[in-house]
Motif scaffolding. Structure first.
Motif, PDB file in Angstrom:
ATOM      1  N   HIS A 198     -24.335  -5.562  -0.950  1.00 34.70           N
ATOM      2  CA  HIS A 198     -23.265  -5.480   0.045  1.00 34.70           C
ATOM      3  C   HIS A 198     -21.996  -6.211  -0.394  1.00 34.70           C
ATOM      4  O   HIS A 198     -21.261  -6.752   0.445  1.00 34.70           O
ATOM      5  N   THR A 199     -21.732  -6.222  -1.684  1.00 31.34           N
ATOM      6  CA  THR A 199     -20.517  -6.877  -2.173  1.00 31.34           C
ATOM      7  C   THR A 199     -19.275  -6.176  -1.601  1.00 31.34           C
ATOM      8  O   THR A 199     -19.099  -4.967  -1.785  1.00 31.34           O
ATOM      9  N   PRO A 200     -18.401  -6.912  -0.926  1.00 28.66           N
ATOM     10  CA  PRO A 200     -17.197  -6.278  -0.363  1.00 28.66           C
ATOM     11  C   PRO A 200     -16.151  -6.053  -1.454  1.00 28.66           C
ATOM     12  O   PRO A 200     -15.823  -6.960  -2.229  1.00 28.66           O
ATOM     13  N   VAL A 201     -15.636  -4.845  -1.530  1.00 24.00           N
ATOM     14  CA  VAL A 201     -14.637  -4.510  -2.551  1.00 24.00           C
ATOM     15  C   VAL A 201     -13.505  -3.735  -1.906  1.00 24.00           C
ATOM     16  O   VAL A 201     -13.663  -3.103  -0.855  1.00 24.00           O
ATOM     17  N   ALA A 202     -12.342  -3.770  -2.565  1.00 21.69           N
ATOM     18  CA  ALA A 202     -11.201  -2.944  -2.183  1.00 21.69           C
ATOM     19  C   ALA A 202     -10.924  -1.980  -3.330  1.00 21.69           C
ATOM     20  O   ALA A 202     -11.235  -2.262  -4.493  1.00 21.69           O
ATOM     21  N   VAL A 203     -10.338  -0.835  -3.005  1.00 23.12           N
ATOM     22  CA  VAL A 203     -10.004   0.166  -4.021  1.00 23.12           C
ATOM     23  C   VAL A 203      -8.627   0.740  -3.692  1.00 23.12           C
ATOM     24  O   VAL A 203      -8.147   0.628  -2.564  1.00 23.12           O
ATOM     25  N   THR A 204      -8.018   1.364  -4.694  1.00 23.92           N
ATOM     26  CA  THR A 204      -6.771   2.086  -4.410  1.00 23.92           C
ATOM     27  C   THR A 204      -7.055   3.547  -4.107  1.00 23.92           C
ATOM     28  O   THR A 204      -6.334   4.171  -3.321  1.00 23.92           O
ATOM     29  N   GLU A 205      -8.072   4.095  -4.732  1.00 23.44           N
ATOM     30  CA  GLU A 205      -8.483   5.485  -4.511  1.00 23.44           C
ATOM     31  C   GLU A 205     -10.003   5.557  -4.562  1.00 23.44           C
ATOM     32  O   GLU A 205     -10.652   4.632  -5.073  1.00 23.44           O
ATOM     33  N   PRO A 206     -10.599   6.666  -4.127  1.00 21.49           N
ATOM     34  CA  PRO A 206     -12.059   6.777  -4.162  1.00 21.49           C
ATOM     35  C   PRO A 206     -12.602   7.209  -5.523  1.00 21.49           C
ATOM     36  O   PRO A 206     -13.637   7.868  -5.599  1.00 21.49           O
ATOM     37  N   VAL A 207     -11.918   6.845  -6.613  1.00 23.02           N
ATOM     38  CA  VAL A 207     -12.306   7.297  -7.941  1.00 23.02           C
ATOM     39  C   VAL A 207     -13.737   6.903  -8.268  1.00 23.02           C
ATOM     40  O   VAL A 207     -14.567   7.727  -8.644  1.00 23.02           O
ATOM     41  N   ALA A 208     -14.062   5.615  -8.130  1.00 26.90           N
ATOM     42  CA  ALA A 208     -15.387   5.116  -8.507  1.00 26.90           C
ATOM     43  C   ALA A 208     -16.301   4.922  -7.306  1.00 26.90           C
ATOM     44  O   ALA A 208     -17.345   4.263  -7.423  1.00 26.90           O
ATOM     45  N   ASP A 209     -15.956   5.492  -6.169  1.00 31.20           N
ATOM     46  CA  ASP A 209     -16.715   5.235  -4.944  1.00 31.20           C
ATOM     47  C   ASP A 209     -18.198   5.572  -5.075  1.00 31.20           C
ATOM     48  O   ASP A 209     -19.057   4.834  -4.563  1.00 31.20           O
ATOM     49  N   TYR A 210     -18.529   6.684  -5.739  1.00 31.39           N
ATOM     50  CA  TYR A 210     -19.943   7.063  -5.852  1.00 31.39           C
ATOM     51  C   TYR A 210     -20.738   5.983  -6.597  1.00 31.39           C
ATOM     52  O   TYR A 210     -21.856   5.653  -6.213  1.00 31.39           O
ATOM     53  N   MET A 211     -20.163   5.445  -7.638  1.00 30.60           N
ATOM     54  CA  MET A 211     -20.841   4.398  -8.395  1.00 30.60           C
ATOM     55  C   MET A 211     -20.923   3.104  -7.580  1.00 30.60           C
ATOM     56  O   MET A 211     -21.951   2.415  -7.583  1.00 30.60           O
TER      57      MET A 211
END
Length: 318
Positions: A198-211
């Motif tokens: 459950h590590t909280p992360v931020a992203v700019t786009e859903p590029v690596a979301d599946y991983m």
């Protein structure tokens, strides 16, 4: 799933993606209509095309010495969303006996080219169809999904075997090698998920979301913000505010930043994350130079772990 791209052309925009059709493509299609049926590649090797270079890499690993593979989108320093097909690209595509493309509107220009020069002998693998994903699937970056490339490798072997039955055993053996070579990536994902659930992360786009989802991460960036940046539309101010608060209040452990799609907004997120001493990990839509698909995916997980364990940023894969 293989098909021969006999679907009817549609002008409808794919859900969740920006429109990819561009006026130069019309001239490309006009050129194609005059090309006639694609010529068969040299008997020495099967001419294959991976529209995205990560798929080309897998074709090469499965086909080995019996394929000649080209990648269309192969520059990790450019925005793949802005790709425009040239006449040279069109000729490359229609000459291929095997084509692998992503689907989900990500490379609809390739679909139009293949329809314009329909060839029932051409093997076409659409990864969206291979995974049985509806057009409404929000995230088209399928190569980050751990289940994707084993399915692609198997389909590539089947297509190559149909084109070159004498070497079916060779292609099938390479699938087994390929599947085994993915195990370090799978192990790295499982290890991260076990140690940092459950590590909280931020992203700019859903590029690596599946991983990230496979690794058990909790993506805190609002979906509507991710989608807006991906589609090139203006995000809601409240979503931008939420993202910046994630950095200011240290509510995330890392920012995953798409190196290939940058603008003033994403640059501000990068600046705010660094100002808050939140490590940044670069992710890519196109496989960087010097990597195989397997080593690229493993490097991304290792960079994520280094960020969480040591606060180390990886702003570019070398």
């Amino acid at each position: 799933m293989q098909n021969t791209e006999h679907e009817k052309l549609s002008t409808a925009r794919q859900p969740g993606r920006r429109s990819w059709a561009r006026s130069p493509l019309l001239s490309v299609l006009a050129l194609l209509l005059g090309l006639g049926t694609a010529q068969v590649a040299s008997a020495a090797a099967i001419h294959a095309v991976g529209v995205e270079n990560q798929y080309a890499n897998v074709i090469s690993q499965i086909g080995g010495k019996y394929v000649q593979v080209s990648a269309i989108e192969s520059n990790p320093n450019t925005d793949p969303h802005n790709f425009e097909a040239s006449p040279a690209v069109a000729r490359e595509m229609v000459a291929a006996r095997l084509v692998v493309r992503n689907g989900l509107g990500y490379d609809s220009w390739a679909k139009k080219i293949l329809i314009a020069d329909a060839n029932p002998k051409r093997q076409v693998i659409v990864v969206q169809d291979l995974l049985h994903l509806p057009d409404s699937t929000r995230n088209p970056h399928l190569w980050y999904k751990p289940e994707t490339m084993p399915a692609v490798a198997k389909a590539v072997a089947a297509s190559l075997s149909a084109l070159d039955p004498a070497h079916k055993a060779y292609f099938d053996a390479n699938v087994q090698k390929f599947d085994a070579s993915l195990q370090p990536w799978y192990a790295a994902i499982a290890s991260f998920k076990a140690k940092y659930p459950h590590t909280p992360v931020a992203v700019t786009e859903p590029v690596a979301d599946y991983m990230l989802q496979a690794a058990g991460c909790d993506i805190k960036t609002p979906w509507n913000l991710r989608a807006a940046i991906m589609n090139g539309t203006d995000p809601a101010p409240q979503d931008v505010s939420i993202q910046n608060q994630l950095f200011k209040s240290h509510l995330v452990k890392v920012l995953l930043y798409n190196q290939q799609v940058t603008n003033s907004l994403t640059a501000s997120f990068l600046h705010n994350a660094k100002a808050a001493h939140i490590p940044v990990v670069s992710v890519y839509e196109t496989m960087p130079t010097g990597y195989t698909y397997q080593s690229w995916m493993l490097a991304e997980v290792q960079a994520l772990r280094a960020a969480v364990e040591h606060g180390q940023s990886t702003t570019a894969l070398k």
